[in-house]
Write a protein that holds these residues in place. Structure first.
Motif, PDB file in Angstrom:
ATOM      1  N   PHE A 268       0.873  -1.175   0.000  1.00 21.66           N
ATOM      2  CA  PHE A 268       0.000   0.000   0.000  1.00 21.66           C
ATOM      3  C   PHE A 268       0.914   1.231   0.000  1.00 21.66           C
ATOM      4  O   PHE A 268       1.977   1.190   0.593  1.00 21.66           O
ATOM      5  N   GLN A 269       0.472   2.306  -0.618  1.00 18.41           N
ATOM      6  CA  GLN A 269       1.259   3.536  -0.515  1.00 18.41           C
ATOM      7  C   GLN A 269       0.865   4.327   0.726  1.00 18.41           C
ATOM      8  O   GLN A 269       1.655   5.064   1.271  1.00 18.41           O
ATOM      9  N   PHE A 270      -0.362   4.134   1.178  1.00 18.14           N
ATOM     10  CA  PHE A 270      -0.874   4.900   2.311  1.00 18.14           C
ATOM     11  C   PHE A 270      -1.549   4.022   3.359  1.00 18.14           C
ATOM     12  O   PHE A 270      -2.287   3.102   3.005  1.00 18.14           O
ATOM     13  N   ALA A 271      -1.297   4.328   4.616  1.00 22.21           N
ATOM     14  CA  ALA A 271      -2.149   3.831   5.688  1.00 22.21           C
ATOM     15  C   ALA A 271      -2.968   5.018   6.173  1.00 22.21           C
ATOM     16  O   ALA A 271      -2.462   6.150   6.225  1.00 22.21           O
ATOM     17  N   VAL A 272      -4.230   4.782   6.481  1.00 19.09           N
ATOM     18  CA  VAL A 272      -5.102   5.857   6.952  1.00 19.09           C
ATOM     19  C   VAL A 272      -5.705   5.446   8.294  1.00 19.09           C
ATOM     20  O   VAL A 272      -6.243   4.349   8.426  1.00 19.09           O
ATOM     21  N   TYR A 273      -5.559   6.335   9.277  1.00 16.50           N
ATOM     22  CA  TYR A 273      -6.037   6.029  10.630  1.00 16.50           C
ATOM     23  C   TYR A 273      -6.986   7.105  11.152  1.00 16.50           C
ATOM     24  O   TYR A 273      -6.668   8.290  11.045  1.00 16.50           O
ATOM     25  N   PRO A 274      -8.073   6.716  11.759  1.00 22.55           N
ATOM     26  CA  PRO A 274      -8.792   7.656  12.620  1.00 22.55           C
ATOM     27  C   PRO A 274      -8.148   7.584  14.017  1.00 22.55           C
ATOM     28  O   PRO A 274      -7.866   6.481  14.494  1.00 22.55           O
TER      29      PRO A 274
ATOM     30  N   TYR B 167      -4.036   5.675  -5.246  1.00 26.69           N
ATOM     31  CA  TYR B 167      -3.099   4.832  -4.508  1.00 26.69           C
ATOM     32  C   TYR B 167      -3.789   3.637  -3.861  1.00 26.69           C
ATOM     33  O   TYR B 167      -5.001   3.634  -3.695  1.00 26.69           O
ATOM     34  N   LYS B 168      -2.979   2.661  -3.461  1.00 26.44           N
ATOM     35  CA  LYS B 168      -3.498   1.562  -2.643  1.00 26.44           C
ATOM     36  C   LYS B 168      -3.472   2.030  -1.187  1.00 26.44           C
ATOM     37  O   LYS B 168      -2.453   2.506  -0.701  1.00 26.44           O
ATOM     38  N   VAL B 169      -4.596   1.874  -0.535  1.00 25.36           N
ATOM     39  CA  VAL B 169      -4.760   2.445   0.799  1.00 25.36           C
ATOM     40  C   VAL B 169      -5.153   1.366   1.799  1.00 25.36           C
ATOM     41  O   VAL B 169      -6.025   0.547   1.535  1.00 25.36           O
ATOM     42  N   PHE B 170      -4.456   1.369   2.934  1.00 27.44           N
ATOM     43  CA  PHE B 170      -4.755   0.434   4.013  1.00 27.44           C
ATOM     44  C   PHE B 170      -5.431   1.211   5.139  1.00 27.44           C
ATOM     45  O   PHE B 170      -4.828   2.098   5.740  1.00 27.44           O
ATOM     46  N   TYR B 171      -6.690   0.899   5.401  1.00 22.64           N
ATOM     47  CA  TYR B 171      -7.440   1.610   6.445  1.00 22.64           C
ATOM     48  C   TYR B 171      -7.370   0.793   7.722  1.00 22.64           C
ATOM     49  O   TYR B 171      -7.704  -0.391   7.728  1.00 22.64           O
ATOM     50  N   ASP B 172      -6.901   1.399   8.804  1.00 25.77           N
ATOM     51  CA  ASP B 172      -6.649   0.635  10.026  1.00 25.77           C
ATOM     52  C   ASP B 172      -7.197   1.395  11.226  1.00 25.77           C
ATOM     53  O   ASP B 172      -6.753   2.484  11.550  1.00 25.77           O
ATOM     54  N   GLN B 173      -8.168   0.776  11.881  1.00 26.55           N
ATOM     55  CA  GLN B 173      -8.902   1.486  12.921  1.00 26.55           C
ATOM     56  C   GLN B 173      -8.568   1.002  14.330  1.00 26.55           C
ATOM     57  O   GLN B 173      -8.972   1.628  15.297  1.00 26.55           O
TER      58      GLN B 173
END
Lengths: 503, 503
Positions: A409-415, A437-443
């Motif tokens: 993934f190019q990005f991880a996205v976190y709240p 981009y490929k995005v990894f969402y991690d909560q």
């Protein structure tokens, strides 16, 4: 932070190879095939993260090598091929490994491997009888139990399948993708309207019944190759369309008989050794792929010339692509550039009785072949090692330094938290990035733990949405390599990403 | 114009199937495998143009199905799997075809196929003994030579390979990709941190020793499947996250026992038949893939319910994806949506003695599976037929109406003549387009012939650089579907392309 991490053992006592394998299994790069059945020797599966990296690698290979000229294409022939094709290629007769059985345990070993381990001799090319007498002369014994060894026998390494209701059609899983191209040469030559040079590539599986599969992805029984066969007029092999672009480019080469690699330009290399320019051009493009595109370190890379004894008799020129792998303690072959002359096409022509001659430029001839071969799994393993960083003072967790074009993934996205509209704000930013981009969402978990998780699989950038995001539409942007953080407006994210990721 | 075309035969006498196959071979969509050796029954190779279309198809599948939720990933397990895995899956015992041998010619046929052709009976599920007595009762004879038929026998359709120096490890090439996912379930469940639903997909090869391979890409011995297995908590199967998006979406469904397909919304479908919402959601997403993304015509598409007799006993609900193929004169299965319950995981759990139970949401259970299965080669063949246009008054040549996202190239680029700087101007425009699109550069033959060449492989747009280009930096832009031409400034090309290609 460290106490937050679970599932990791005390890694200080592990070897590099053990650390890599532990990470590969835990995070889904690769792991043993059919694990619940105790595995199957010589087979590994790519997991959810591994596949993302492998696809990137394959697509970068495609993009680089198929764009070298407008007449290069990928094809997808069947993995299973008829017996006659391997009579023609020589595999039925010559694709054999010397094998020896421990009389005590009944286990088979590669005779040449255990002889060179014990005696230090290179015994490539020796007959089974010669190997047997070296074994008795040096009293070579079973490396595991010390038991006596039997006679050296040869075994064909191809996997046979039998087709039809009575199984009377004998066929084989291809042991290399190359043969799939050669049997397609004539038809594709017509489809591509009779032009040379013509490139045909396969990215696909090959299968070998290795006697002793080992070193994880390095010597498997089922593996992925990416090979480009370029068919050329042998009379124009000393010119290359892109020569001007590469003649000043420096290759890192180890010549046969030498101890150390040296650096010389393509022009020097070609003129000193009398090596055709087209071959040198492909060597340059090969080095560029590994160094400039994949980002492997040049000081662990070399193009090694094989001696006449080491290389197949039909390869007029043969350089292996090698990288130094600390986990294995040696340089390892991960690809090659081979000038195979007309050996393959002429072989298929004579066995199939379909002449492989073409009429080109007013002449009739069987085209010659320059082969670029890449062992995708070996490159994958090399990348895992060469981009791996152990825990250190700078980072309390392991991390992979994949360049952005290889990262899963190019990005991880976190709240920051799972309430108050923060997840919605994070999801919105993620949506925006997903277009590019490929995005990894991690909560879940602490932010530190989430950073560790992203670093372990090599995600170069991450963003965190927090309470400030709700006010001013900015997020925290974190850089994997430096650990640096900055505030960026969501509206500027793509622009900022392009700057940092370099595309 | 027509006299310029070579290599095409008088196509008016050919059937649709013959026309398609002729085009496929001539332009490199697909052709028989190992042709120079007389081919290998049941094997085809994808050529240079076919691979471009097949990769687009596979990537569209990935993009659509793996984005249905954040917890869906592709994995790549080995094609070869150990015998025990197929004991567990039931393939060793049940993956058998009834086969019957012509006593005169010695050729084998699928007993059920030739019985239904002669008697019109559906004999699926009948035992070999029952089939043998139907053959003698109806005096069914060899369809080729009229010879007498022998007893019906069953043959396992898996291809066996033997591993190791003595070949004493029995393994099989997987007959479906699904089993590769199931043996990976537990490890991936941990890697993906124990969340359900969890999706695992494979796009890869599968192998079957078909007794009578036929219909080109439709029934092959080596083929590509794209399958997504979604593991779910059986208690939450009547809800789906994206339900609101699909409840009003109309499905085209043929219920078991009915003659005609009907159209009903997902909401109606679910409530009328008591079919769980998650299953219906996947049916909707499947139809959307074929209709909205690939652009297949809805009136040739249906989701056909299989009766209890037709479907595998472990499939609680089973709808096939079918398209009507004129070249075959029937609806053909190209995919399916299957509710497989816990059949597979429980089977592997009991044979491997590794329980496949998970702890989720405070409960312990073996997850259920909803499978989306796509036969990539069958879809490929269907697309070739459904996008094929024969010669007509409007166009003097055959053409493929591939939508831009499936076309092998989005643009063809031509220099009007090969001199006066025109090729350089064309190359410059091509470079610009290559940053965004796949571009086919074609310099030889009359412009009309080059248009025909591009239309035959389905390139939606083409541009020609001519003398005017040198003056005002415009090119001629031609639309494949309408034949319309207009002048466009090179600086506006990308913008114009986005408008016309719709992305």
């Amino acid at each position: 932070m460290a106490e937050n991490r679970q599932g990791s053992t005390d890694s200080t006592k592990e070897t590099l190879g053990e650390k890599l394998y532990e990470l590969a299994k835990r995070r889904g790069f690769f792991y043993p095939s059919n694990e619940i059945y105790g595995g199957l020797a010589g087979f590994y599966d790519y997991g959810s993260i591994g596949v993302l990296v492998k696809r990137n690698l394959e697509n970068l290979w495609r993009k680089h090598f198929l764009r070298l000229n407008d007449n290069s294409f990928e094809i997808e022939p069947s993995d299973i091929m008829p017996e006659l094709a391997f009579v023609a290629s020589g595999h039925i007769k010559n694709f054999i490994d010397p094998s020896v059985r421990c009389r005590k345990e009944g286990v088979y070993y590669r005779a040449d491997h255990i002889i060179s381990e014990v005696t230090g001799q290179n015994v490539e090319g020796k007959s089974p009888e010669e190997l047997s007498s070296i074994i008795s002369e040096y009293n070579v014994r079973c490396p595991k139990c010390g038991g006596e060894l039997g006679e050296v026998k040869v075994l064909n390494m191809m996997l046979q399948v039998r087709l039809g209701a009575e199984g009377d059609t004998v066929a084989y899983l291809r042991p290399e993708t190359a043969q799939g191209v050669y049997v397609n040469f004539l038809r594709q030559f017509n489809i591509q309207r009779g032009k040379l040079p013509m490139g045909l590539a396969i990215i696909g599986k090959a299968f070998r019944n290795e006697i002793s599969p080992r070193q994880l992805l390095i010597r498997q029984r089922e593996f992925t190759q990416a090979e480009l066969q370029t068919f050329v007029d042998p009379n124009s092999i000393d010119s290359a369309e892109g020569w001007a672009d590469v003649e000043g480019y420096s290759l890192r080469v180890l010549f046969s008989g030498n101890r150390d690699a040296e650096t010389l330009t393509c022009a020097e290399f070609s003129s000193k050794r009398g090596i055709p320019k087209l071959y040198v051009y492909y060597m340059a493009k090969t080095q560029q792929f590994f160094i400039d595109i994949l980002g492997l370190p040049l000081d662990k890379f070399r193009l090694r010339e094989l001696s006449k004894e080491e290389r197949a008799f039909y390869n007029l020129i043969h350089f292996d692509v090698e990288v130094y792998l600390e986990s294995l303690g040696e340089y390892k072959e991960i690809g090659g550039v081979h000038y195979r002359t007309d050996h393959d096409l002429s072989g298929h022509g004579s066995v199939s009785k379909k002449s492989q001659e073409v009429l080109f430029d007013g002449k009739r001839f069987v085209p010659h072949v320059i082969e670029l071969s890449t062992g995708i799994d070996r490159v994958f393993y090399s990348m895992m090692e060469l981009f791996y960083n152990p825990k250190s003072e700078k980072k309390e967790w392991e991390w992979m330094a994949f360049p952005p074009n290889l990262a899963p993934f190019q990005f991880a996205v976190y709240p920051l938290v799972s309430k108050d509209g923060i997840p919605e704000a994070a999801a919105k930013a993620a949506e925006k990035l997903k277009a590019r981009y490929k995005v990894f969402y991690d909560q879940s978990g602490s932010i530190g733990r989430r950073y560790a998780r992203a670093d372990e699989i090599g995600i170069p950038l991450s963003i965190t949405a927090d309470y400030q995001t709700l006010e001013d539409r900015t997020v925290t942007l974190r850089n994997r390599n430096t650990g640096e953080q900055s505030r960026v407006a969501i509206s500027n994210l793509i622009e900022e990403a392009e700057k940092l990721l370099g595309n």
